[in-house]
Design a protein around this motif. Structure first.
Motif, short mmCIF file in Angstrom:
data_model
loop_
_atom_site.label_atom_id
_atom_site.label_comp_id
_atom_site.label_asym_id
_atom_site.label_seq_id
_atom_site.Cartn_x
_atom_site.Cartn_y
_atom_site.Cartn_z
N ALA A 168 0.83 -1.21 0.00
CA ALA A 168 0.00 0.00 0.00
C ALA A 168 0.86 1.26 0.00
CB ALA A 168 -0.93 -0.01 1.21
N VAL A 169 1.90 1.27 0.83
CA VAL A 169 2.79 2.44 0.90
C VAL A 169 3.53 2.64 -0.41
CG1 VAL A 169 4.83 3.39 2.05
CG2 VAL A 169 3.04 2.30 3.40
N LEU A 170 4.05 1.55 -0.98
CA LEU A 170 4.78 1.67 -2.24
C LEU A 170 3.88 2.15 -3.38
CD1 LEU A 170 7.29 -1.31 -2.62
CD2 LEU A 170 7.77 1.14 -2.67
N SER A 171 2.68 1.62 -3.44
CA SER A 171 1.75 2.03 -4.51
C SER A 171 1.44 3.51 -4.42
CB SER A 171 0.47 1.20 -4.43
OG SER A 171 0.73 -0.18 -4.63
N ALA A 172 1.22 3.99 -3.20
CA ALA A 172 0.94 5.42 -3.03
C ALA A 172 2.15 6.26 -3.42
CB ALA A 172 0.55 5.69 -1.58
#
Length: 374
Positions: A168-172
């Motif tokens: 989730a953090v990487l996608s954002a």
């Protein structure tokens, strides 16, 4: 152990207790956890005990003895065949899981490009668990119109929930870096994505959700613009290390901030990106705590700064490989935690501008004023 127990009974005054059924069952029990060789060993042990005790007690000639031996033979053959089948099926399932893990790693933790505008880069991920491919560590480096933007992070937690938070953090990050000019806003997008992932219904079961509610992510986001500097926003992560002319300097934040997920602890003015000099030839290492907190048999931490200074002149991938070897020597090959490293080397302005013009698409380069280097 059970075979030895049966042998003890046969050699004790209680040898009148019939242990034949117990010994016959040994190959079948061994096939549940052992391969064909282990199953054969169990069958051989049971047979040896049966023959030894039968000879000692002069029990040859009874129908029960021959029935016991025949049953042991049949069960042994069936158990060996079963163990082969089960082992092949388990290996096939394990290979499938590993293929899925490799595919997931290529999406979640893909290697960074060797050249990104004004820097050369390399990345490395080391899993602590044997056979593991991905975990709670994350990294990325992206060329944008604002410069080269990088992130390194570490999820507090293990297993699939940690992988979900890291994703989730990487996608954002991968989305926000291309349209947010403020580096702090990029980090805020990552924090919002983390909050949504923790609150998403159906993502994990109830027990995992309760644990995940306490999880947080330490991240460090950095940007290398056109000038000879690096801008950093550090949210509870180990400080990056700058290697300049053989000396290593930690880029410590002036005002420490809590990790993502613990935003309630932020007080005062909002965070601002801090700038540090980043001259041609400098190398910047972003890493997770699995590197610097790796211990040897004497419980001593890995001297990362000294290891960086000891690496001779080489390319960024070779630089990380040298650090990897030093880390493995220090720990004896046993990492207690996952470790990720991302290194970038600042090129001189002329080389960096030429590379930026080659990598960026025309619709982007048309909006960027590159100095004339002819």
């Amino acid at each position: 152990m059970i075979i030895l127990f049966g042998l003890g009974i046969e050699l004790s005054p209680a040898h009148d207790i019939y242990t034949g059924p117990l010994l016959v069952a040994m190959p079948a029990l061994a096939s549940l956890t052992m391969g064909p060789k282990g199953t054969l060993s169990a069958a051989a042990g049971a047979l040896a005990v049966s023959l030894t005790t039968t000879t000692l007690h002069e029990a040859w000639g009874g129908m029960l003895i021959y029935s016991n031996l025949l049953g042991l033979l049949v069960v042994s053959v069936a158990s060996v065949i079963t163990s082969k089948t089960v082992r092949a099926r388990r290996q096939s399932e394990l290979d499938q899981v590993r293929r899925v893990a490799v595919a997931a790693q290529r999406v979640l933790l893909r290697p960074v490009p060797a050249r990104l505008g004004p820097v050369r880069a390399a990345s490395m991920y080391l899993a602590a668990e044997t056979g593991a491919q991905i975990g709670g560590d994350l990294y990325e480096a992206v060329q944008t119109r604002y410069g080269v933007r990088m992130i390194v992070g570490d999820v507090r937690g293990k297993g699939l929930p940690a992988v979900g938070l890291a994703s989730a953090v990487l996608s954002a990050f991968r989305e926000a870096v291309h349209y947010e000019d403020d580096l702090v806003e990029v980090v805020n997008h990552c924090a919002a994505a983390l909050h949504r992932e923790r609150a998403a219904p159906g993502a994990v079961d109830q027990d995992e959700r309760e644990d995940q509610a306490e999880d947080f992510v330490t991240v460090l986001v950095a940007q290398v613009p056109d000038g000879f500097e690096v801008q950093v926003v550090n949210r509870g992560h180990p400080a990056p290390l700058l290697l300049r002319q053989g000396e290593v300097h930690a880029l410590m934040p002036s005002s420490p901030l809590p990790p993502l997920g613990l935003d309630d602890f932020i007080t005062g003015l909002p965070a601002k990106a801090e700038s540090f000099p980043f001259a041609p030839g400098d190398r910047l290492l972003l890493h997770t705590d699995g590197v610097m907190e790796a211990r040897n048999s004497d419980r001593e931490f890995f001297a990362l700064a000294e290891a960086m200074a000891a690496v001779p002149t080489c390319t960024p991938p070779q630089f990380l490989e040298q650090l990897h070897r030093a880390l493995i020597r220090h720990t004896g090959g046993h990492l207690a935690d996952d470790a990720a490293m991302l290194v970038v080397e600042r090129l001189d302005e002329e080389a960096g501008n030429k590379q930026a013009a080659q990598l960026l698409p025309p619709e982007v380069t048309d909006r960027i004023d590159l100095p004339d280097t002819s």
